[in-house]
Design an enzyme around this catalytic site. Structure first.
Site, PDB file in Angstrom:
ATOM      1  N   ARG A  84       0.862  -1.188   0.000  1.00 21.70           N
ATOM      2  CA  ARG A  84       0.000   0.000   0.000  1.00 21.70           C
ATOM      3  C   ARG A  84       0.896   1.234   0.000  1.00 21.70           C
ATOM      4  O   ARG A  84       1.736   1.413   0.878  1.00 21.70           O
ATOM      5  CB  ARG A  84      -0.900  -0.005   1.239  1.00 21.70           C
ATOM      6  CG  ARG A  84      -1.851   1.179   1.333  1.00 21.70           C
ATOM      7  CD  ARG A  84      -2.631   1.124   2.634  1.00 21.70           C
ATOM      8  NE  ARG A  84      -3.429  -0.073   2.739  1.00 21.70           N
ATOM      9  CZ  ARG A  84      -3.557  -0.804   3.849  1.00 21.70           C
ATOM     10  NH1 ARG A  84      -2.904  -0.453   4.945  1.00 21.70           N
ATOM     11  NH2 ARG A  84      -4.308  -1.888   3.869  1.00 21.70           N
ATOM     12  N   ARG A 154      -1.099   6.227   9.721  1.00 22.12           N
ATOM     13  CA  ARG A 154      -1.132   5.716   8.343  1.00 22.12           C
ATOM     14  C   ARG A 154      -1.400   6.837   7.328  1.00 22.12           C
ATOM     15  O   ARG A 154      -1.373   7.997   7.668  1.00 22.12           O
ATOM     16  CB  ARG A 154      -2.151   4.601   8.251  1.00 22.12           C
ATOM     17  CG  ARG A 154      -1.812   3.449   9.221  1.00 22.12           C
ATOM     18  CD  ARG A 154      -2.564   2.207   8.900  1.00 22.12           C
ATOM     19  NE  ARG A 154      -2.191   1.095   9.769  1.00 22.12           N
ATOM     20  CZ  ARG A 154      -2.720  -0.120   9.650  1.00 22.12           C
ATOM     21  NH1 ARG A 154      -3.636  -0.361   8.729  1.00 22.12           N
ATOM     22  NH2 ARG A 154      -2.351  -1.094  10.469  1.00 22.12           N
ATOM     23  N   LYS A 216      -2.850   0.691  15.193  1.00 24.03           N
ATOM     24  CA  LYS A 216      -2.864   1.582  14.033  1.00 24.03           C
ATOM     25  C   LYS A 216      -3.580   2.888  14.365  1.00 24.03           C
ATOM     26  O   LYS A 216      -4.457   2.934  15.235  1.00 24.03           O
ATOM     27  CB  LYS A 216      -3.537   0.896  12.844  1.00 24.03           C
ATOM     28  CG  LYS A 216      -4.991   0.495  13.080  1.00 24.03           C
ATOM     29  CD  LYS A 216      -5.507  -0.317  11.905  1.00 24.03           C
ATOM     30  CE  LYS A 216      -6.928  -0.821  12.155  1.00 24.03           C
ATOM     31  NZ  LYS A 216      -7.429  -1.663  11.054  1.00 24.03           N
ATOM     32  N   LYS A 218      -5.231   6.519  12.397  1.00 27.22           N
ATOM     33  CA  LYS A 218      -5.660   7.070  11.104  1.00 27.22           C
ATOM     34  C   LYS A 218      -6.069   8.531  11.253  1.00 27.22           C
ATOM     35  O   LYS A 218      -6.776   8.885  12.200  1.00 27.22           O
ATOM     36  CB  LYS A 218      -6.814   6.247  10.532  1.00 27.22           C
ATOM     37  CG  LYS A 218      -6.425   4.794  10.264  1.00 27.22           C
ATOM     38  CD  LYS A 218      -7.594   3.985   9.753  1.00 27.22           C
ATOM     39  CE  LYS A 218      -7.189   2.544   9.484  1.00 27.22           C
ATOM     40  NZ  LYS A 218      -8.338   1.725   9.005  1.00 27.22           N
ATOM     41  N   CYS A 436     -14.718  -4.120   0.562  1.00 30.47           N
ATOM     42  CA  CYS A 436     -13.287  -4.324   0.776  1.00 30.47           C
ATOM     43  C   CYS A 436     -12.794  -5.401  -0.185  1.00 30.47           C
ATOM     44  O   CYS A 436     -13.571  -6.012  -0.921  1.00 30.47           O
ATOM     45  CB  CYS A 436     -13.022  -4.726   2.216  1.00 30.47           C
ATOM     46  SG  CYS A 436     -13.644  -6.368   2.646  1.00 30.47           S
ATOM     47  N   CYS A 442      -7.058 -11.509   0.939  1.00 29.22           N
ATOM     48  CA  CYS A 442      -6.975 -11.076   2.334  1.00 29.22           C
ATOM     49  C   CYS A 442      -7.001 -12.278   3.270  1.00 29.22           C
ATOM     50  O   CYS A 442      -7.950 -13.076   3.238  1.00 29.22           O
ATOM     51  CB  CYS A 442      -8.125 -10.130   2.679  1.00 29.22           C
ATOM     52  SG  CYS A 442      -8.061  -9.590   4.405  1.00 29.22           S
ATOM     53  N   CYS A 481     -15.010  -9.247   6.710  1.00 26.44           N
ATOM     54  CA  CYS A 481     -14.759  -9.534   8.125  1.00 26.44           C
ATOM     55  C   CYS A 481     -15.085  -8.272   8.915  1.00 26.44           C
ATOM     56  O   CYS A 481     -15.379  -7.230   8.321  1.00 26.44           O
ATOM     57  CB  CYS A 481     -13.306  -9.977   8.338  1.00 26.44           C
ATOM     58  SG  CYS A 481     -12.109  -8.625   8.451  1.00 26.44           S
ATOM     59  N   CYS A 485     -12.506  -2.427   6.804  1.00 23.31           N
ATOM     60  CA  CYS A 485     -11.831  -1.776   5.672  1.00 23.31           C
ATOM     61  C   CYS A 485     -12.796  -1.180   4.656  1.00 23.31           C
ATOM     62  O   CYS A 485     -12.487  -0.183   4.023  1.00 23.31           O
ATOM     63  CB  CYS A 485     -10.888  -2.760   4.986  1.00 23.31           C
ATOM     64  SG  CYS A 485      -9.548  -3.336   6.050  1.00 23.31           S
TER      65      CYS A 485
END
Length: 572
Positions: A84, A154, A216, A218, A436, A442, A481, A485
């Site tokens: 990414r 990110r 993470k 964002k 996603c 994935c 899931c 995302c």
């Protein structure tokens, strides 16, 4: 160690998660990645390196469609990486586009460029021998993948807004500055991938800390009234406040996030909350110290509750704000008025205040590839060969051809139509649906998403037609899931994968993305989902109030309750 006094009562107690050991022992994210790259016995990364490569912008994956076949042949899974890129604000030049187009064709298993909800692109299916050359190639065209995954800040999103060009440019520059300010300071990326020499000096991470963040993180820069970045999915948001078209500061919102864990009611999606207003002179310090407060007080014991949203719910928003103010040395001012009225991308041509023209292209699922009778990838390459402006990737997996002079509009539109990049048959429903990646790449996927969405949309279109409202739409999102995302937890209708062919059905988000939906059906197949939607869309078409969106309707008539406080309402 933090340079700020730590309040023990705000710190989660218990044995640290293994990820904390991994980061502490990584030698500032180096690990033994270099050694792993030389190992030709396996196509994957081993031990801690499997996780450490995420800090360098990559996830190890395999083709799950052929996993069983390879196992029967006594072969390991077809290990590869997804990369990414770091593209603050999603802006990429035509020259860069042509370069990544060629790399995707020549060096990836699938040949595609994937636009993502993080307003950047991904390469899928890069085999181990191509990984290091990939980073060197990207560096040669001015792109890197530093900190696009892992426990760091990110890729920073920014409202695409091509109309108010001066305001967008100011906001975009802040997105770039925030991204640079919050990057890891370790030279691991340059040493491992770019062969730069190791500098003998004591490395420190003044913002992220020696163990990096608990989870993470964002960040977005948002220009009202357009919420195209879905700010409530993010830990930190700077909402642009302008006077006479010039940026004067930002309202700051913190604590958004959509991921959850099935069966664990301590986890939930959550909207961001408001801290207050700051002037431009304090932006970087506020960004830094929202991060340092989360760094020092985020849960390093249980990764499932390590995100900023849980830190705020555990210590309280007022305490969080006070900690940030103390570290910055400035108090937040009262919020400036703002509102959001729209969310999705504006398709087709728009003219900016500078007289330039901008064409937003709908890219279903963000997957750019030459499909039968729809050679999207070839078409975009041909546009890039003549386009003199830039491309802007949106947070909704679409692409804007920005900065087109009037004299070139017809030529670019013709190329777009010839290659299926403009298709007038696309309904509003299709353009407001998203998924996603999920299968086959994935590793977390439980159910189909990207490959399922087109046929699901066709069936929902059929329901809208059946009830004579085919010109309307519902914000529909599917994820494979519960990690969020595809941002299903900000949709009017959100499907979250539980198992092959089975989903949870959530209803009650709204069109502007300011409300979390609520569970209606658990672990059900398509037939029950479509039957439920058929009945509710029928009622919506007959009983709705003027201008009432589907998400507002199902709450008003009592199908689901509104989620107002996620910690108490979402699982109630």
């Amino acid at each position: 160690m933090s340079q700020y006094p730590i309040k023990p009562e705000f710190v989660a107690q218990g044995k640290l998660s293994d990820n904390e050991r991994l980061k502490a022992e990584s030698e500032h994210l180096r690990g033994t990645i270099t050694t792993d790259l030389k190992d030709e016995i396996t196509g994957g990364f081993t031990g801690d390196n499997f996780m450490l490569i995420r800090f360098h912008g990559m996830y190890q994956q395999d083709d799950r469609d052929i996993r069983a076949e390879r196992a029967a042949q006594k072969l390991e899974p077809l290990h590869n990486v997804m990369l990414r890129a770091r593209m603050p604000g999603g802006i990429i030049t035509p020259t860069q586009w042509l370069a990544i187009d060629k790399f995707a064709t020549d060096k990836t298993l699938y040949g595609s460029i994937r636009l993502t909800t993080r307003q950047t692109f991904q390469f899928h299916g890069v085999l181990k021998p191509h990984v290091k050359p990939m980073h060197q190639f990207l560096s040669s065209i001015g792109i890197d993948s530093i900190a696009t995954a892992g426990d760091v800040n990110r890729n920073v999103l920014c409202t695409s807004n091509p109309v108010e060009s001066e305001l967008h440019q100011q906001a975009y520059q802040w997105a770039v500055q925030i991204s640079e300010h919050l990057l890891p300071k370790t030279r691991a990326y340059a040493e491992i991938w770019l062969d730069e020499e190791k500098v003998e000096t004591t490395e420190t991470e003044p913002v992220l800390g020696e163990h990096y963040l608990p989870r993470k993180f964002k960040t977005t820069v948002v220009i009202p009234p357009h919420n195209d970045v879905d700010l409530h999915a993010n830990d930190l948001n700077f909402v642009a406040i302008a006077e006479q078209g010039k940026l004067i500061g930002f309202n700051v919102l913190v604590g958004g996030g959509l991921a959850m864990t099935f069966g664990d009611t301590a986890t939930y999606p959550r909207q961001a909350e408001e801290l207050g207003f700051i002037g431009l002179e304090h932006v970087l310090k506020v960004a830094e110290h929202v991060v340092t407060v989360q760094r020092d007080y985020g849960d390093r014991v249980n990764r499932k509750t390590a995100k900023t949203k849980y830190t705020i719910d555990r210590i309280g928003l007022d305490n969080f704000r006070a900690e940030v103010e103390q570290r910055v040395g400035v108090r937040f001012a009262p919020l400036k008025p703002y509102q959001f009225t729209t969310r999705g991308d504006r398709f087709g041509w728009v003219e900016g205040i500078d007289g330039q023209h901008h064409l937003t292209l709908f890219i279903e699922n963000g997957r750019i590839l030459d499909f039968p009778n729809k050679p999207l990838k070839t078409g975009l390459a041909k546009i890039a060969q003549i386009h003199q402006g830039d491309f802007r990737m949106t947070a909704n997996q679409n692409l804007i051809v920005a900065g087109v002079p009037a004299s070139q509009k017809a030529q670019i539109e013709q190329l777009a139509r010839e290659h299926g990049l403009i298709d007038d048959s696309h309904s509003e429903q299709r353009k407001n649906s998203m998924a996603c990646v999920s299968f086959p790449t994935c590793p977390l996927a439980m159910a189909e998403a990207e490959r399922y969405l087109p046929e699901l949309v066709t069936k929902v279109e059929g329901l809208l037609t059946k009830h004579q409202i085919s010109d309307d739409h519902i914000v529909l999102r599917v994820t494979g899931c519960p990690n969020g995302c595809g941002r299903a937890m900000l949709a009017e209708v959100g499907l979250v994968g539980r198992a092959p062919g089975k989903y949870n059905l959530y209803l009650g988000g709204n069109r502007i993305g300011t409300r979390i939906p609520k569970l209606l059906l658990d672990n059900v197949a398509e037939a029950e989902i479509l039957d439920t939607l058929d009945q509710l869309i029928g009622r919506w078409s007959q009983e709705r109030q003027s201008g009432e969106c589907f998400g507002d309707f199902v709450i008003r008539v009592g199908v689901v309750a509104a989620v107002k406080v996620s910690k108490t309402d979402f699982h109630a």
